[in-house]
Scaffold this motif. Structure first.
Motif, short mmCIF file in Angstrom:
data_model
loop_
_atom_site.label_atom_id
_atom_site.label_comp_id
_atom_site.label_asym_id
_atom_site.label_seq_id
_atom_site.Cartn_x
_atom_site.Cartn_y
_atom_site.Cartn_z
N PRO A 76 -47.38 16.77 28.19
CA PRO A 76 -47.62 15.32 28.05
C PRO A 76 -49.04 15.00 27.61
N TYR A 77 -50.00 15.85 28.01
CA TYR A 77 -51.39 15.56 27.64
C TYR A 77 -51.59 15.61 26.13
N PHE A 78 -51.14 16.67 25.49
CA PHE A 78 -51.32 16.77 24.04
C PHE A 78 -50.38 15.83 23.29
N THR A 79 -49.24 15.50 23.89
CA THR A 79 -48.37 14.50 23.27
C THR A 79 -49.07 13.15 23.20
N MET A 80 -49.69 12.75 24.31
CA MET A 80 -50.40 11.48 24.34
C MET A 80 -51.65 11.51 23.46
N LEU A 81 -52.24 12.69 23.33
CA LEU A 81 -53.39 12.81 22.43
C LEU A 81 -52.98 12.49 20.99
N VAL A 82 -51.79 12.95 20.60
CA VAL A 82 -51.32 12.77 19.22
C VAL A 82 -50.88 11.33 18.97
N VAL A 83 -50.18 10.71 19.92
CA VAL A 83 -49.60 9.38 19.66
C VAL A 83 -50.50 8.22 20.07
N VAL A 84 -51.51 8.49 20.91
CA VAL A 84 -52.40 7.41 21.35
C VAL A 84 -53.86 7.74 21.04
N GLY A 85 -54.31 8.89 21.51
CA GLY A 85 -55.73 9.22 21.42
C GLY A 85 -56.25 9.30 20.01
N ILE A 86 -55.67 10.16 19.19
CA ILE A 86 -56.17 10.37 17.83
C ILE A 86 -56.02 9.11 16.96
N PRO A 87 -54.88 8.39 16.99
CA PRO A 87 -54.78 7.17 16.17
C PRO A 87 -55.81 6.11 16.52
N VAL A 307 -46.57 11.52 35.80
CA VAL A 307 -47.24 12.58 35.06
C VAL A 307 -47.61 12.10 33.65
N TRP A 308 -46.70 11.42 32.99
CA TRP A 308 -46.96 10.93 31.64
C TRP A 308 -48.00 9.80 31.65
N LYS A 309 -47.96 9.01 32.69
CA LYS A 309 -48.97 7.96 32.84
C LYS A 309 -50.36 8.57 33.03
N ASP A 310 -50.47 9.60 33.87
CA ASP A 310 -51.75 10.27 34.07
C ASP A 310 -52.25 10.91 32.79
N ALA A 311 -51.33 11.51 32.02
CA ALA A 311 -51.72 12.16 30.76
C ALA A 311 -52.26 11.14 29.76
N ALA A 312 -51.57 9.99 29.64
CA ALA A 312 -52.02 8.95 28.71
C ALA A 312 -53.35 8.37 29.15
N THR A 313 -53.50 8.12 30.43
CA THR A 313 -54.74 7.54 30.95
C THR A 313 -55.91 8.49 30.73
N GLN A 314 -55.72 9.78 31.03
CA GLN A 314 -56.79 10.75 30.85
C GLN A 314 -57.17 10.89 29.38
N THR A 315 -56.19 10.90 28.50
CA THR A 315 -56.47 10.97 27.07
C THR A 315 -57.29 9.77 26.62
N PHE A 316 -56.88 8.61 27.07
CA PHE A 316 -57.51 7.36 26.68
C PHE A 316 -58.98 7.33 27.11
N TYR A 317 -59.22 7.63 28.38
CA TYR A 317 -60.58 7.52 28.91
C TYR A 317 -61.48 8.67 28.45
N SER A 318 -60.93 9.86 28.30
CA SER A 318 -61.77 10.99 27.94
C SER A 318 -62.32 10.88 26.52
N LEU A 319 -61.63 10.12 25.66
CA LEU A 319 -62.10 9.93 24.28
C LEU A 319 -63.03 8.72 24.14
N SER A 320 -63.28 8.02 25.25
CA SER A 320 -64.19 6.87 25.26
C SER A 320 -63.75 5.78 24.30
N ILE A 321 -62.45 5.54 24.22
CA ILE A 321 -61.92 4.49 23.35
C ILE A 321 -62.10 3.13 24.03
N GLY A 322 -62.54 2.15 23.27
CA GLY A 322 -62.65 0.79 23.78
C GLY A 322 -64.01 0.40 24.31
N TRP A 323 -64.94 1.35 24.37
CA TRP A 323 -66.27 1.05 24.93
C TRP A 323 -67.22 0.49 23.88
N GLY A 324 -66.89 0.63 22.62
CA GLY A 324 -67.79 0.20 21.56
C GLY A 324 -68.64 1.32 21.00
#
Length: 641
Positions: A76-87, A307-324
């Protein structure tokens, strides 16, 4: 000999005045002579990696992987990285590079949502306060490690009667002992069933040396937020040193920080590899890695939504998206820089760092469990508990323990500094972009002033109740509020500004791409990413519970203050939208329509990059503006930008 007259003298004076006005942020060879650019590609990549790779990669990801099925969590971590984090990472980076502006001015693309940019800057401001404090903790522990034995390796003179070395106590209570700290927080459990502190008559309220050192010596922690107490002087001095380090690194903006990151962004990898190699040579390391990502992996966990929620949240925050920060750092790129390749380089490096750090952490925690003769799960922690209690305790059991401890805390220090560099750069860039006439030639003063203000605002976080303030800020400001901002960001860019228009903007930088190339990005920006963010946001709000520190509850006024911080962040969104609507002209519908269209100032920063496309659109917009008098862009810009 050449003669110099009065005119030559005045020319010299004018040249010196011009030199004084020259922004130290700009070098003669920069593509953008007004804002400056990165000295080279490596400066940018290392700065982005340093910003994205934060403390969460080290003290949160390994715990989440262990908690959510070990190696199975990578799916789930790398799945969320591909569909949320990288885009989303690509979207923010491309946005900043296209307009060469900070996170506030970038919203000239959608003026009605300009408050989102201001809210992101406010979040960065608030989070930078407590992030500076975490750097201060790392500095203190780094200095404390410069002695042998390590001060938390045993119960020394600073300890009270509740301090006990777990390894010694296990010999007397091998099956029944439950260790609890002074706040009734379960710290170690050697029973077969009971997992609470209050319900067992055979519980012994003690603290391990590392935990008591954290509470009694490092923090001098009070019993609650109500008991503020005095400023802890050694933390205040470390906080001052942290502020000085950041100010010195950013004194010339990206020109100086771009060189500092050659050390701060690479040194953590050296330390992680050293700790990993050392950990793998220890007894019990295999057990730790098995629990982290080995044979203990549980594929049935993939059926759990958490588990999928934790994976998406970790991907989101670890890439520092939304902070400017992504928009800000990318705004100093050359216009035709290949931001697409950079996105993959940074995001995959970030994900790999998380996995690698987990091996280094769990190999040594496995040895700690072996020494204590307890299961690995009983020594696993996350956050402050991992960084300043469990892992230092494990390092104290190694030969030459001060060396390993110094390396570990220098690593935490450099990881924290990298993220703080970007946070301060966001604040100074927005100020300089908004008021170039006043601040462009005074960037060093702006940087020092910003760091000074953050130091003063951080002083409450180094009082005896400081850890409660840090936790309060973290739990209220740095959680679901960011999800809300990013949801508005992707709605603004993909649906209001127009995803297809944004793709054309990107093609102006990267060159024409095929329809098939953009198919995946359209799917993510228009559907997959916003839907996932919406689900996570709803889930986070529905399951939100008041923060605690261990078993210590926050007073009502503290929780009210937390919600006030949330309100202070989000209030800018409707406030700026209403303000801009009142300043626009025409009927309500015409005002709304004009503010949902790019302002006249939305275009590539330099004329040479605007091309016929933006030149034609500007002529059309100017004609439309004169005929219909939709909005006074100059009034809005001068008021808010």
């Amino acid at each position: 000999m050449k003669k110099y007259g009065w005119s030559s003298f005045t020319d010299l004076i004018l040249k010196n005045s011009a030199a004084e006005e020259q922004d130290a942020h700009v070098d003669p060879g920069d593509e953008n002579p007004e804002r400056g650019n990165w000295a080279n590609k490596s400066d940018y990549i290392l700065s982005m990696i340093g910003y994205a790779v934060g403390l969460g990669n080290i003290w949160r990801f390994p715990y989440l992987a262990y908690k959510n099925g070990g190696g199975a969590f990578l799916i789930p971590y790398f799945t969320m990285l591909v569909v949320v984090g990288i885009p989303l990472f690509f979207l923010e980076s491309a946005l900043g590079q296209f307009c060469s502006q900070g996170p506030i001015n970038a919203w000239k693309a959608v003026p009605i949502l300009q408050g989102v940019g201001i809210a992101a800057v406010v979040v960065t401001l608030v989070v930078s306060i407590y992030y500076n404090v975490i750097i201060c903790y790392s500095l203190y522990y780094m200095f404390a490690s410069m002695q042998s034995p390590l001060p938390w390796s045993d119960c020394f003179s600073w300890a009270d009667s509740s301090c006990s070395n777990i390894n010694q106590s296990v010999a007397f209570f091998p099956f029944y002992l439950v260790f609890c700290n002074e706040s009734s927080v379960l710290t170690a459990n050697f029973t077969q069933g009971n997992n609470t502190c209050a319900s067992s008559n055979m519980s012994v309220s003690v603290q391990s040396p590392s935990e008591q050192y954290w509470d009694r010596v490092a923090l001098q922690r009070s019993s609650s937020l109500d008991e503020t107490g005095p400023v802890v002087w050694h933390l205040a001095l470390c906080l001052l040193l942290s502020s000085l380090l950041v100010a010195a690194a950013l004194i010339r903006g990206i020109k100086s920080s771009g060189k500092v990151v050659y050390f701060t962004a690479t040194f953590p990898y050296v330390v992680i590899l050293i700790l990993l190699v050392r950990g793998l040579t220890l007894e019990g390391a295999k057990d730790g890695i098995e629990f982290y990502i080995g044979s203990q992996s549980n594929l049935t966990k993939l059926t759990e939504a958490e588990v999928w929620k934790d994976a998406a949240t970790q991907t989101f925050y670890s890439l520092s998206i939304g902070w400017g920060g992504l928009v800000t750092l990318s705004s100093y790129n050359n216009f035709h820089n290949n931001v697409f390749k950079d996105t993959f380089a940074v995001t995959l490096t970030n994900a790999g760092t998380s996995v690698l750090a987990g091996f280094a952490i769990f190999s040594i925690l496995g040895h700690m469990a072996h020494v204590y003769n307890i299961p690995v799960e009983n020594v696993v922690k996350q956050g402050f508990g991992l960084a300043f209690i469990a892992y230092p305790d494990a390092l104290s059991k190694l030969p030459i323990s001060p060396l390993w401890s110094i390396l570990f805390f220098v690593m935490l220090l450099t990881v924290g500094l990298d993220s703080q560099f970007a946070g301060i750069e966001v604040l100074t860039t927005c100020l300089v972009d908004a008021f170039p006439k006043y601040f462009k030639s005074k960037r060093a003063i702006v940087t020092v002033a910003t760091c000074s203000v953050l130091y003063l605002l951080g002083l409450p976080c180094v009082t005896r109740a400081g850890i409660y303030w840090v936790t309060l800020i973290d739990q209220f400001v740095a959680t679901w509020v960011l999800l809300f901002l990013v949801l508005l960001e992707i709605i603004g860019v993909a649906f209001i500004y127009g995803g297809n228009r944004f793709i054309k903007d990107i093609e102006m930088m990267l060159g024409k791409k095929s329809f098939a190339f953009w198919l995946w990005w359209r799917a993510c920006w228009f559907c997959i990413s916003p839907c996932i963010i919406l689900v996570i946001l709803g889930w986070s709000i529905a399951t939100f519970s008041p923060p605690t520190y261990g078993q210590v509850q926050y007073p009502g006024w503290g929780l009210a203050l937390g919600w006030a911080m949330v309100a202070f962040v989000v209030i800018w969104i409707p406030f700026v939208a209403v303000y801009n609507l009142t300043k626009a002209r025409g009927s309500p519908w015409e005002r709304l329509k004009s503010l949902c269209s790019p302002s006249e100032e939305w275009h590539p920063y330099l004329d040479i990059h605007r091309g016929e496309r933006y030149s034609e659109e500007r002529c059309h917009n100017n004609k439309d503006y004169r005929n219909h008098q939709e909005v006074d862009v100059n009034v809005i810009s001068s008021s808010w930008l």
